[in-house]
Design an enzyme around this catalytic site. Structure first.
Site, PDB file in Angstrom:
ATOM      1  N   TYR A  79      53.707  32.173  54.328  1.00 47.33           N
ATOM      2  CA  TYR A  79      52.333  31.739  54.023  1.00 47.33           C
ATOM      3  C   TYR A  79      51.360  32.885  54.284  1.00 47.33           C
ATOM      4  O   TYR A  79      50.394  33.098  53.539  1.00 47.33           O
ATOM      5  CB  TYR A  79      51.941  30.516  54.866  1.00 47.33           C
ATOM      6  CG  TYR A  79      50.611  29.955  54.412  1.00 47.33           C
ATOM      7  CD1 TYR A  79      50.566  28.966  53.445  1.00 47.33           C
ATOM      8  CD2 TYR A  79      49.412  30.463  54.908  1.00 47.33           C
ATOM      9  CE1 TYR A  79      49.357  28.485  52.976  1.00 47.33           C
ATOM     10  CE2 TYR A  79      48.194  29.994  54.442  1.00 47.33           C
ATOM     11  CZ  TYR A  79      48.172  29.001  53.485  1.00 47.33           C
ATOM     12  OH  TYR A  79      46.976  28.540  53.021  1.00 47.33           O
ATOM     13  N   PHE A 131      33.879  38.214  27.732  1.00 44.91           N
ATOM     14  CA  PHE A 131      35.060  37.410  27.454  1.00 44.91           C
ATOM     15  C   PHE A 131      34.675  35.961  27.747  1.00 44.91           C
ATOM     16  O   PHE A 131      33.782  35.711  28.561  1.00 44.91           O
ATOM     17  CB  PHE A 131      36.287  37.869  28.259  1.00 44.91           C
ATOM     18  CG  PHE A 131      37.506  37.077  27.880  1.00 44.91           C
ATOM     19  CD1 PHE A 131      38.066  37.222  26.623  1.00 44.91           C
ATOM     20  CD2 PHE A 131      38.060  36.150  28.745  1.00 44.91           C
ATOM     21  CE1 PHE A 131      39.158  36.447  26.236  1.00 44.91           C
ATOM     22  CE2 PHE A 131      39.151  35.372  28.358  1.00 44.91           C
ATOM     23  CZ  PHE A 131      39.701  35.530  27.107  1.00 44.91           C
ATOM     24  N   THR A 132      35.338  35.000  27.100  1.00 39.30           N
ATOM     25  CA  THR A 132      34.928  33.589  27.195  1.00 39.30           C
ATOM     26  C   THR A 132      34.805  33.112  28.645  1.00 39.30           C
ATOM     27  O   THR A 132      33.781  32.543  29.041  1.00 39.30           O
ATOM     28  CB  THR A 132      35.952  32.688  26.462  1.00 39.30           C
ATOM     29  OG1 THR A 132      37.264  33.011  26.927  1.00 39.30           O
ATOM     30  CG2 THR A 132      35.900  32.873  24.962  1.00 39.30           C
ATOM     31  N   ASP A 222      36.814  45.212  33.974  1.00 43.36           N
ATOM     32  CA  ASP A 222      37.836  44.198  33.715  1.00 43.36           C
ATOM     33  C   ASP A 222      39.054  44.959  33.187  1.00 43.36           C
ATOM     34  O   ASP A 222      39.035  45.488  32.069  1.00 43.36           O
ATOM     35  CB  ASP A 222      37.318  43.184  32.684  1.00 43.36           C
ATOM     36  CG  ASP A 222      38.361  42.102  32.345  1.00 43.36           C
ATOM     37  OD1 ASP A 222      39.563  42.390  32.432  1.00 43.36           O
ATOM     38  OD2 ASP A 222      37.949  40.984  31.987  1.00 43.36           O
ATOM     39  N   LYS A 265      48.499  40.201  31.362  1.00 41.92           N
ATOM     40  CA  LYS A 265      48.505  41.071  30.181  1.00 41.92           C
ATOM     41  C   LYS A 265      49.237  42.389  30.492  1.00 41.92           C
ATOM     42  O   LYS A 265      50.449  42.440  30.470  1.00 41.92           O
ATOM     43  CB  LYS A 265      47.091  41.282  29.691  1.00 41.92           C
ATOM     44  CG  LYS A 265      46.540  39.979  29.126  1.00 41.92           C
ATOM     45  CD  LYS A 265      45.082  40.035  28.772  1.00 41.92           C
ATOM     46  CE  LYS A 265      44.648  38.749  28.128  1.00 41.92           C
ATOM     47  NZ  LYS A 265      44.642  38.789  26.670  1.00 41.92           N
ATOM     48  N   ARG A 388      38.946  33.226  17.225  1.00 42.39           N
ATOM     49  CA  ARG A 388      37.997  33.925  18.093  1.00 42.39           C
ATOM     50  C   ARG A 388      36.685  34.034  17.316  1.00 42.39           C
ATOM     51  O   ARG A 388      36.391  35.050  16.700  1.00 42.39           O
ATOM     52  CB  ARG A 388      38.509  35.312  18.492  1.00 42.39           C
ATOM     53  CG  ARG A 388      39.782  35.294  19.311  1.00 42.39           C
ATOM     54  CD  ARG A 388      39.629  35.065  20.803  1.00 42.39           C
ATOM     55  NE  ARG A 388      39.227  33.755  21.230  1.00 42.39           N
ATOM     56  CZ  ARG A 388      39.409  33.304  22.484  1.00 42.39           C
ATOM     57  NH1 ARG A 388      40.009  34.054  23.383  1.00 42.39           N
ATOM     58  NH2 ARG A 388      38.989  32.120  22.835  1.00 42.39           N
ATOM     59  N   PHE A 454      37.023  25.361  22.904  1.00 39.20           N
ATOM     60  CA  PHE A 454      38.111  25.808  22.035  1.00 39.20           C
ATOM     61  C   PHE A 454      39.490  25.454  22.585  1.00 39.20           C
ATOM     62  O   PHE A 454      40.451  25.327  21.840  1.00 39.20           O
ATOM     63  CB  PHE A 454      38.039  27.322  21.780  1.00 39.20           C
ATOM     64  CG  PHE A 454      38.190  28.185  23.012  1.00 39.20           C
ATOM     65  CD1 PHE A 454      37.103  28.512  23.783  1.00 39.20           C
ATOM     66  CD2 PHE A 454      39.437  28.657  23.395  1.00 39.20           C
ATOM     67  CE1 PHE A 454      37.250  29.298  24.921  1.00 39.20           C
ATOM     68  CE2 PHE A 454      39.591  29.444  24.526  1.00 39.20           C
ATOM     69  CZ  PHE A 454      38.486  29.764  25.295  1.00 39.20           C
TER      70      PHE A 454
HETATM   71  N1  F0G Z   1      39.341  39.035  31.002  1.00 38.59           N
HETATM   72  C1  F0G Z   1      39.914  39.351  29.841  1.00 38.59           C
HETATM   73  C2  F0G Z   1      39.527  40.616  29.152  1.00 38.59           C
HETATM   74  C3  F0G Z   1      40.863  38.495  29.272  1.00 38.59           C
HETATM   75  O1  F0G Z   1      41.412  38.810  28.107  1.00 38.59           O
HETATM   76  C4  F0G Z   1      41.197  37.295  29.958  1.00 38.59           C
HETATM   77  C5  F0G Z   1      42.152  36.346  29.382  1.00 38.59           C
HETATM   78  C6  F0G Z   1      40.575  37.015  31.164  1.00 38.59           C
HETATM   79  C7  F0G Z   1      39.666  37.911  31.669  1.00 38.59           C
HETATM   80  C8  F0G Z   1      40.870  35.756  31.931  1.00 38.59           C
HETATM   81  O2  F0G Z   1      42.115  35.880  32.509  1.00 38.59           O
HETATM   82  O3  F0G Z   1      43.453  34.045  31.450  1.00 38.59           O
HETATM   83  O4  F0G Z   1      44.258  35.221  33.504  1.00 38.59           O
HETATM   84  O5  F0G Z   1      42.338  33.670  33.620  1.00 38.59           O
HETATM   85  N2  F0G Z   1      42.555  36.379  28.188  1.00 38.59           N
HETATM   86  C9  F0G Z   1      43.533  35.482  27.583  1.00 38.59           C
HETATM   87  C10 F0G Z   1      43.624  35.720  26.110  1.00 38.59           C
HETATM   88  C11 F0G Z   1      43.335  34.057  27.920  1.00 38.59           C
HETATM   89  O6  F0G Z   1      44.315  34.945  25.441  1.00 38.59           O
HETATM   90  O7  F0G Z   1      43.075  36.684  25.597  1.00 38.59           O
HETATM   91  P1  F0G Z   1      43.083  34.629  32.776  1.00 38.59           P
END
Ligand code: F0G
Length: 481
Positions: A79, A131-132, A222, A265, A388, A454
């Site tokens: 832990y 990013f979203t 990022d 990624k 997108r 989405f």
């Molecule tokens: N920042 C970037 C540039 C991303 O592409 C993503 C996720 C995140 C943050 C968030 O990270 O999913 O680990 O919580 N991108 C995925 C995509 C979801 O399909 O492009 P996460």
């Protein structure tokens, strides 16, 4: 890597052997139509048993290496104080050059903590592009996201090698207008996801750093797609051809105060991390970590994934791995361009992208052309892509759609998963769809969540075009494909 054939042609080539495989099937057209209707024309809601090639995302879908899998067997499930965390810390120091690091369960968890610590109500966060999940977290903390990209960032067809650059003049203007105190931090996203996986240059990052430092503004990167951005710098930026990916990554990191990443990624695992050179930020993070993520040495991740992330961080700077999906994407994009498919150029990281407003010029943005294209591509091929565009934007306070800057259909190329023949198949079906695009119509929501709609929203076709497209496909290919 790319190899030159004796006829002069250059092709992407796999620098690995495939030793474990997962069987796939190609569900025939009527099954695809049924599945798409059940999924509310939202590719997120498809089941993998109903699809052939999964290009929804590269997030958590990359092939792991033998060394990553082996490392999981020796993980230390404690832990607190588990050795796996210290291996990750060593990798972060060696590969990224940061002293302090916390694991988090995935990228958006990092964004949540950063929003908590840095973003104050009324604060602004300038960035090359949002990013979203980033936008959602920073806005929920009552901050304002300011995208200060260069003019041509949104031109889908371009020869600019660095469309992910931040506009330095606009950055200075933001500081003049809001005052440096209200600028929470400046965020640079490597291989900017939503504008087609486009990188920024080291020259630009250096310029951002200079301005930020002058005004005491933290620089946050990022790094979810960092190895690809470093690879593009090596390939495209003057003066970097002879530098290794590892050297370029370290140089990039030298301009950051703090970085975070989705480990799903570039590092090919499931998890995330935040790293910094400043103890004060680390202390602030550690204060919140147990509330939202877990104890500092696991931060919401399993020790197996932490172990594999330590290996993945080291492996991502191997040139054969950094280039593994980027070179296949370049091939993909070039094939699309040759067939008249309006692909986003230059080729970027993460995915091949198509400009849906050019592919489906008869569908207005209010009827979601990128969503319609992703659904139509699935019907024509069994390939799952991702919208997108406007569906990926949430409504404004008045309940109106916020039209997206670009409407892209994103076909992700996870690392070391698909081959040239898969790409050739996708391009062929895209070409068929281009010739039948008049059959494709718009979409409208019938179930719409208020945030990040989405992911789970459901839509229906205007004028039942799904069945018409399926009939046309069956007329050309039969019922079995
Ligand atoms: N920042 C970037 C540039 C991303 O592409 C993503 C996720 C995140 C943050 C968030 O990270 O999913 O680990 O919580 N991108 C995925 C995509 C979801 O399909 O492009 P996460």
């Amino acid at each position: 890597m790319k190899v030159k054939l004796s006829n002069g042609r250059s092709i992407p080539i796999e620098m690995h052997k495939v030793r474990i495989v997962q069987k796939t099937t190609l569900p025939p057209i009527r099954q695809r139509l049924r599945a798409m209707e059940e999924a509310g024309y939202n590719t997120f809601l498809l089941r993998t048993r109903d699809l052939f090639i999964d290009m929804l995302t590269d997030s958590g879908t990359n092939a792991m290496s033998d060394n990553q899998l082996a490392s999981m067997m020796v993980s230390d499930d404690a832990y607190a104080g588990g050795e796996s965390y210290y291996k990750m810390l060593d990798a972060v120091k060696d590969v990224l050059g940061f002293e302090y690091c916390v694991p988090v369960h995935q990228g958006r968890a990092a964004e949540h903590l950063l929003a908590k610590i840095f973003v104050k109500p009324g604060g602004v966060v300038p960035m090359n592009y949002h990013f979203t999940t980033t936008k959602a977290h920073f806005e929920m903390a009552l901050g304002k996201v300011l995208e200060i990209y260069r003019e041509d960032a949104l031109q889908t067809e371009s020869t600019n090698p660095f469309k992910g650059n931040l506009d330095l003049d606009k950055f200075q203007k933001v500081i003049d207008e809001y005052g440096a105190d209200r600028v929470s931090f400046v965020r640079m996203e490597a291989t900017t996801n939503l504008i087609g996986g486009q990188p920024f240059s080291l020259e630009n990052l250096c310029g951002v750093r200079k301005i930020a430092e002058k005004h005491g503004i933290p620089v946050i990167i990022d790094c979810s797609l960092i190895s690809e951005n470093a690879y593009f710098i090596q390939q495209r930026e003057a003066g970097y051809a002879d530098k290794t990916i590892a050297e370029i990554v370290l140089e990039m990191m030298s301009h950051a105060d703090l970085i975070y990443l989705s480990g799903r990624k570039s590092t090919c695992v499931r998890g995330g991390l935040i790293a910094t050179k400043h103890k004060k930020y680390f202390d602030q993070l550690v204060a919140w970590l147990p509330v939202y993520e877990g104890f500092i040495t696991y931060g919401g991740m399993s020790s197996k994934e932490i172990e594999a992330m330590a290996v993945g961080l080291r492996e991502m700077v191997d040139p054969d791995i950094a280039s593994s999906s980027a070179d296949l994407i370049e091939y993909f994009v070039n094939q699309m361009v040759q067939r008249g498919i309006p692909a986003v150029t230059p080729p970027g990281g993460l995915a091949g992208h198509v400009d849906a407003m050019k592919f489906l010029p008869h569908i207005p943005q209010s009827q979601y052309p990128a969503g319609a294209m992703a659904a139509a591509l699935f019907l024509a091929s069994g390939v799952r892509s991702m919208e997108r565009g406007t569906i990926s934007m949430d409504r404004d306070e008045q309940g109106n759609d916020v039209l997206s800057d670009v409407e892209l259909c994103r076909m992700a190329v996870p690392r070391r998963v698909y081959s040239m023949s898969h790409i050739d198949y996708v391009v062929d079906r895209l070409e068929w769809l281009l010739h039948h695009r008049d059959l494709v119509g718009g979409l409208e929501f019938y179930h719409e969540p208020p945030v990040l709609r989405f992911f789970t929203g459901k839509l229906k076709t205007l004028d039942n075009w799904g069945s018409r497209l399926a009939d046309a496909f069956a007329a050309d290919f039969g019922e079995n494909y």
